[in-house]
Design a protein around this motif. Structure first.
Motif, PDB file in Angstrom:
ATOM      1  N   ASP A   2       0.845  -1.193   0.000  1.00  0.00           N
ATOM      2  CA  ASP A   2       0.000   0.000   0.000  1.00  0.00           C
ATOM      3  C   ASP A   2       0.876   1.237   0.000  1.00  0.00           C
ATOM      4  OD1 ASP A   2      -1.650   2.217   1.465  1.00  0.00           O
ATOM      5  OD2 ASP A   2      -3.120   0.708   0.887  1.00  0.00           O
ATOM      6  N   PRO A   3       0.522   2.256  -0.786  1.00  0.00           N
ATOM      7  CA  PRO A   3       1.364   3.459  -0.834  1.00  0.00           C
ATOM      8  C   PRO A   3       1.394   4.238   0.482  1.00  0.00           C
ATOM      9  CG  PRO A   3      -0.637   3.765  -2.134  1.00  0.00           C
ATOM     10  CD  PRO A   3      -0.620   2.335  -1.708  1.00  0.00           C
ATOM     11  N   PHE A   4       0.480   3.940   1.385  1.00  0.00           N
ATOM     12  CA  PHE A   4       0.445   4.661   2.656  1.00  0.00           C
ATOM     13  C   PHE A   4       1.114   3.894   3.792  1.00  0.00           C
ATOM     14  CE2 PHE A   4      -3.005   6.258   0.055  1.00  0.00           C
ATOM     15  CZ  PHE A   4      -2.569   7.565  -0.069  1.00  0.00           C
ATOM     16  N   PHE A   5       1.621   2.698   3.492  1.00  0.00           N
ATOM     17  CA  PHE A   5       2.462   2.000   4.460  1.00  0.00           C
ATOM     18  C   PHE A   5       3.868   2.538   4.297  1.00  0.00           C
ATOM     19  CE2 PHE A   5      -0.060  -2.265   4.649  1.00  0.00           C
ATOM     20  CZ  PHE A   5      -1.000  -1.680   5.478  1.00  0.00           C
ATOM     21  N   THR A   6       4.489   2.875   5.398  1.00  0.00           N
ATOM     22  CA  THR A   6       5.885   3.291   5.376  1.00  0.00           C
ATOM     23  C   THR A   6       6.726   2.148   5.930  1.00  0.00           C
ATOM     24  OG1 THR A   6       5.697   4.364   7.536  1.00  0.00           O
ATOM     25  CG2 THR A   6       5.331   5.746   5.591  1.00  0.00           C
ATOM     26  N   ASP A   7       8.016   2.237   5.736  1.00  0.00           N
ATOM     27  CA  ASP A   7       8.925   1.170   6.148  1.00  0.00           C
ATOM     28  C   ASP A   7       8.697   0.781   7.609  1.00  0.00           C
ATOM     29  OD1 ASP A   7      11.165  -0.617   5.773  1.00  0.00           O
ATOM     30  OD2 ASP A   7      12.338   0.820   6.962  1.00  0.00           O
ATOM     31  N   TYR A   8       8.529   1.771   8.454  1.00  0.00           N
ATOM     32  CA  TYR A   8       8.300   1.515   9.875  1.00  0.00           C
ATOM     33  C   TYR A   8       7.141   2.402  10.311  1.00  0.00           C
ATOM     34  CZ  TYR A   8       9.151   0.838  14.842  1.00  0.00           C
ATOM     35  OH  TYR A   8       9.013   0.507  16.167  1.00  0.00           O
ATOM     36  N   MET A   9       6.158   1.795  10.951  1.00  0.00           N
ATOM     37  CA  MET A   9       4.997   2.558  11.410  1.00  0.00           C
ATOM     38  C   MET A   9       4.711   2.260  12.870  1.00  0.00           C
ATOM     39  SD  MET A   9       2.434   2.209   8.126  1.00  0.00           S
ATOM     40  CE  MET A   9       1.174   3.295   8.790  1.00  0.00           C
ATOM     41  N   THR A  10       4.431   3.330  13.611  1.00  0.00           N
ATOM     42  CA  THR A  10       4.013   3.166  14.999  1.00  0.00           C
ATOM     43  C   THR A  10       2.504   2.940  15.039  1.00  0.00           C
ATOM     44  OG1 THR A  10       3.563   5.518  15.333  1.00  0.00           O
ATOM     45  CG2 THR A  10       5.834   4.740  15.802  1.00  0.00           C
ATOM     46  N   ILE A  11       2.025   2.529  16.182  1.00  0.00           N
ATOM     47  CA  ILE A  11       0.582   2.371  16.363  1.00  0.00           C
ATOM     48  C   ILE A  11      -0.106   3.720  16.170  1.00  0.00           C
ATOM     49  CG2 ILE A  11      -1.192   1.898  18.112  1.00  0.00           C
ATOM     50  CD1 ILE A  11       0.580  -0.468  19.026  1.00  0.00           C
ATOM     51  N   GLY A  12       0.509   4.779  16.669  1.00  0.00           N
ATOM     52  CA  GLY A  12      -0.047   6.119  16.460  1.00  0.00           C
ATOM     53  C   GLY A  12      -0.178   6.453  14.985  1.00  0.00           C
ATOM     54  N   GLU A  13       0.813   6.102  14.186  1.00  0.00           N
ATOM     55  CA  GLU A  13       0.759   6.350  12.743  1.00  0.00           C
ATOM     56  C   GLU A  13      -0.262   5.442  12.065  1.00  0.00           C
ATOM     57  OE1 GLU A  13       5.414   7.748  12.213  1.00  0.00           O
ATOM     58  OE2 GLU A  13       4.919   5.618  12.154  1.00  0.00           O
ATOM     59  N   LEU A  14      -0.392   4.238  12.576  1.00  0.00           N
ATOM     60  CA  LEU A  14      -1.347   3.296  11.999  1.00  0.00           C
ATOM     61  C   LEU A  14      -2.780   3.794  12.133  1.00  0.00           C
ATOM     62  CD1 LEU A  14      -1.516   0.592  10.555  1.00  0.00           C
ATOM     63  CD2 LEU A  14      -1.619  -0.521  12.796  1.00  0.00           C
ATOM     64  N   TYR A  15      -3.090   4.498  13.217  1.00  0.00           N
ATOM     65  CA  TYR A  15      -4.432   5.064  13.370  1.00  0.00           C
ATOM     66  C   TYR A  15      -4.728   6.110  12.290  1.00  0.00           C
ATOM     67  CZ  TYR A  15      -5.687   2.955  17.867  1.00  0.00           C
ATOM     68  OH  TYR A  15      -6.045   2.077  18.867  1.00  0.00           O
ATOM     69  N   ARG A  16      -3.705   6.719  11.733  1.00  0.00           N
ATOM     70  CA  ARG A  16      -3.899   7.719  10.675  1.00  0.00           C
ATOM     71  C   ARG A  16      -4.059   7.076   9.284  1.00  0.00           C
ATOM     72  NH1 ARG A  16      -3.347  12.857  12.016  1.00  0.00           N
ATOM     73  NH2 ARG A  16      -2.326  13.427  13.945  1.00  0.00           N
TER      74      ARG A  16
END
Length: 179
Positions: A146-160
């Motif tokens: 997915d273009p909105f997945f980044t290499d590393y994501m926090t739970i906080g970022e995942l909510y966005r």
């Protein structure tokens, strides 16, 4: 690995609510013919794409426990897991496409709003209960999925993530819009 940056829960909750309300407006305003029409830039009909947009919230609900678990593993294991998932992008794409086609038969215009209400409500409530430490936990993601997945994501970022996913796909809808 985690991030110490504070998460703006109110802003995220506001965005979740904005997209929930907007989905209901899109469903209410769309004609049956418009829902059966092809979307722009995808193989989905508008109704299938709308379900796919709702599915983004469902994905986050499913990913949250996984991120909690994987975030406790050594970074090397996390990174390799993301690489293995990236290698499976082709099968993922097939399942993602046909899964949304099939699910839209069940969660059609009459049911997907209720499904969105439930999942977005659950995400909003869960967000409010998360500790700052939990929001900073994260894991490596399969960026080819997915273009909105980044290499590393926090739970906080995942909510966005589901809001970004929703807004991106909303531009691909070819629904009749009231003037």
């Amino acid at each position: 690995m985690g991030h110490s940056e504070r998460v703006d829960r109110a802003a995220i909750a506001g965005e979740l609510e904005r997209t929930r309300v907007h989905l209901h407006r899109l469903l209410a305003d769309a004609s049956d013919t418009s829902l059966r029409s092809r979307s722009a830039g995808t193989r989905w009909t508008n109704e299938q794409l709308l379900f796919h947009m709702v599915f983004g919230y469902m994905v986050v609900a499913a990913l949250l426990p996984l991120v909690r678990m994987v975030s406790r593993l050594p970074a090397g294991v996390e990174r390799r897991s993301a690489q293995v998932l990236d290698a499976g992008t082709r099968p993922f794409d097939v399942v993602n496409y046909y899964g949304s086609c099939a699910a839209a038969l069940v969660f059609d215009r009459n049911r997907m709003g209720t499904k969105a209400d439930r999942v977005i409500g659950a995400l909003s409530r869960r967000l409010q209960r998360e500790s700052e430490q939990a929001l900073g936990r994260g894991m490596f993601f399969p960026v080819r999925w997915d273009p909105f997945f980044t290499d590393y994501m926090t739970i906080g970022e995942l909510y966005r993530y589901p809001v970004r996913h929703f807004d991106f796909h909303e531009r691909q809808l070819t629904l009749d819009r009231p003037h």
